[in-house]
Motif scaffolding. Structure first.
Motif, PDB file in Angstrom:
ATOM      1  N   LEU A 249      11.693  22.475  29.662  1.00  0.00           N
ATOM      2  CA  LEU A 249      11.994  22.926  28.308  1.00  0.00           C
ATOM      3  C   LEU A 249      12.033  24.447  28.232  1.00  0.00           C
ATOM      4  CD1 LEU A 249       9.731  20.459  26.297  1.00  0.00           C
ATOM      5  CD2 LEU A 249      12.180  20.276  26.714  1.00  0.00           C
ATOM      6  N   SER A 250      11.100  25.100  28.941  1.00  0.00           N
ATOM      7  CA  SER A 250      11.057  26.563  28.938  1.00  0.00           C
ATOM      8  C   SER A 250      12.305  27.150  29.584  1.00  0.00           C
ATOM      9  CB  SER A 250       9.808  27.056  29.673  1.00  0.00           C
ATOM     10  OG  SER A 250       8.637  26.652  29.010  1.00  0.00           O
ATOM     11  N   ALA A 251      12.758  26.550  30.684  1.00  0.00           N
ATOM     12  CA  ALA A 251      13.953  27.036  31.384  1.00  0.00           C
ATOM     13  C   ALA A 251      15.188  26.876  30.495  1.00  0.00           C
ATOM     14  CB  ALA A 251      14.142  26.285  32.687  1.00  0.00           C
ATOM     15  N   ILE A 252      15.251  25.770  29.764  1.00  0.00           N
ATOM     16  CA  ILE A 252      16.380  25.547  28.869  1.00  0.00           C
ATOM     17  C   ILE A 252      16.373  26.575  27.747  1.00  0.00           C
ATOM     18  CG2 ILE A 252      17.418  23.935  27.225  1.00  0.00           C
ATOM     19  CD1 ILE A 252      16.369  21.656  28.977  1.00  0.00           C
ATOM     20  N   ALA A 253      15.168  26.872  27.223  1.00  0.00           N
ATOM     21  CA  ALA A 253      15.055  27.883  26.165  1.00  0.00           C
ATOM     22  C   ALA A 253      15.551  29.238  26.664  1.00  0.00           C
ATOM     23  CB  ALA A 253      13.606  27.979  25.698  1.00  0.00           C
ATOM     24  N   GLU A 254      15.193  29.605  27.885  1.00  0.00           N
ATOM     25  CA  GLU A 254      15.641  30.874  28.456  1.00  0.00           C
ATOM     26  C   GLU A 254      17.160  30.895  28.616  1.00  0.00           C
ATOM     27  OE1 GLU A 254      13.563  31.476  32.098  1.00  0.00           O
ATOM     28  OE2 GLU A 254      11.591  31.662  31.144  1.00  0.00           O
TER      29      GLU A 254
ATOM     30  N   VAL B  52      13.280  23.575  21.695  1.00  0.00           N
ATOM     31  CA  VAL B  52      14.166  22.752  22.518  1.00  0.00           C
ATOM     32  C   VAL B  52      13.737  21.291  22.435  1.00  0.00           C
ATOM     33  CG1 VAL B  52      14.931  22.264  24.872  1.00  0.00           C
ATOM     34  CG2 VAL B  52      14.744  24.625  24.103  1.00  0.00           C
ATOM     35  N   SER B  53      12.430  21.073  22.463  1.00  0.00           N
ATOM     36  CA  SER B  53      11.900  19.708  22.372  1.00  0.00           C
ATOM     37  C   SER B  53      12.307  19.052  21.060  1.00  0.00           C
ATOM     38  CB  SER B  53      10.374  19.735  22.505  1.00  0.00           C
ATOM     39  OG  SER B  53       9.822  18.461  22.280  1.00  0.00           O
ATOM     40  N   ARG B  54      12.287  19.819  19.970  1.00  0.00           N
ATOM     41  CA  ARG B  54      12.673  19.273  18.670  1.00  0.00           C
ATOM     42  C   ARG B  54      14.136  18.863  18.652  1.00  0.00           C
ATOM     43  NH1 ARG B  54       9.946  24.034  15.033  1.00  0.00           N
ATOM     44  NH2 ARG B  54       7.766  23.409  15.242  1.00  0.00           N
ATOM     45  N   VAL B  55      14.978  19.696  19.250  1.00  0.00           N
ATOM     46  CA  VAL B  55      16.405  19.383  19.305  1.00  0.00           C
ATOM     47  C   VAL B  55      16.642  18.099  20.099  1.00  0.00           C
ATOM     48  CG1 VAL B  55      18.621  20.128  20.274  1.00  0.00           C
ATOM     49  CG2 VAL B  55      17.229  21.740  18.996  1.00  0.00           C
TER      50      VAL B  55
ATOM     51  N   TRP C 164      14.901  31.007  21.156  1.00  0.00           N
ATOM     52  CA  TRP C 164      14.469  29.657  21.500  1.00  0.00           C
ATOM     53  C   TRP C 164      13.138  29.655  22.239  1.00  0.00           C
ATOM     54  CZ3 TRP C 164      16.783  25.203  19.967  1.00  0.00           C
ATOM     55  CH2 TRP C 164      18.042  25.322  19.388  1.00  0.00           C
ATOM     56  N   THR C 165      12.334  28.629  21.980  1.00  0.00           N
ATOM     57  CA  THR C 165      11.101  28.373  22.720  1.00  0.00           C
ATOM     58  C   THR C 165      11.157  26.933  23.227  1.00  0.00           C
ATOM     59  OG1 THR C 165       9.884  27.528  20.797  1.00  0.00           O
ATOM     60  CG2 THR C 165       9.826  29.918  21.183  1.00  0.00           C
TER      61      THR C 165
END
Length: 232
Positions: free
Chosen positions: A196-201, A221-224, A216-217
């Motif tokens: 999730l962190s990598a996707i946010a970055e 991303v988890s909420r989406v 993004w955090t």
């Protein structure tokens, strides 16, 4: 060398609450490691679940505990309720001789103190639940009395309720539409195994803004992803 296995947890409900999010948990864990841990130390592994604390069957927690038992590392959580909201579950872990538990927000607490804290927290939650039910019951009595005294009361309240529902529906539809757009990027990245962190970055580096125009955090991303699952 001191070893830690870090475990973090959020539920869908907790993600938006200050102090419960993954970022807040990581902050508390970092403070513990920097100011209260023996040195040198190393982090043997990190795990996180997006699941209710009332559920004992959590896959990432199981992995974290397995690593703790194999390595002799201490299981480090930000808050005790991130581990579980059930006293019985926490007590069982404390009885496990192969599991050593550390709580970042209670760096000096021993097993006995943690057990007492868990019991008090459970009592508090039970009291809050009872208080909420009592308040709802009292509200029903109050509304019934007002409807009896004023025939137009129900109509006025109903009108306000309708407006609120329409506004909430509009907000929901907008959020669904935005989530659907972002999922075109997030979906493939998640399927490829990115965290999730990598996707946010990645989203931030692409200049994709959140619905509120921020960055993004992992939590967002988890909420989406969760919203995307509901839409599917």
């Amino acid at each position: 060398m001191k070893q830690y296995v870090i475990y973090k947890r959020v539920s869908t409900e907790d993600q938006g609450k200050s102090g419960h999010g993954l970022d807040a948990q990581q902050r508390d864990i970092d403070i513990f490691l920097e100011q209260f841990s023996d040195v040198p130390f190393e982090v043997a592994g990190e795990f996180q679940d997006i699941q209710s604390g009332s559920e004992n069957d959590r896959p990432e927690l199981a992995k974290a505990l397995d690593l703790v038992r194999k390595t002799g590392a201490e299981l480090l959580v930000a808050k005790l309720d991130r581990l579980s909201r059930k006293v019985a579950f926490i007590a069982t872990l404390m009885d496990d001789r192969k599991v050593k538990l550390r709580v970042a927000q209670m760096p000096q607490a021993d097993k006995f103190q943690l057990h007492i804290y868990a019991a008090l927290a459970e009592q508090e939650r039970e009291f809050i639940s009872a208080r909420t039910k009592a308040a709802l019951a009292a509200a029903k009595v109050t509304h019934a009395a007002k409807r009896k005294a004023d025939p137009t009361y129900s109509k006025r309240i109903g009108g306000l309720r309708d407006k609120t529902m329409k506004r909430n529906e509009a907000i929901q539809q907008k959020a669904d539409a935005e989530a659907a757009k972002v999922m075109k990027i997030v979906g493939p990245l998640r399927s490829s195994g990115q965290t999730l962190s990598a996707i946010a970055e990645t989203l931030n580096s692409m200049g994709v803004a959140t619905s509120r125009g921020g960055t993004w955090t992992a939590t967002q991303v988890s909420r989406v992803i969760e919203r995307g699952r509901k839409q599917a």
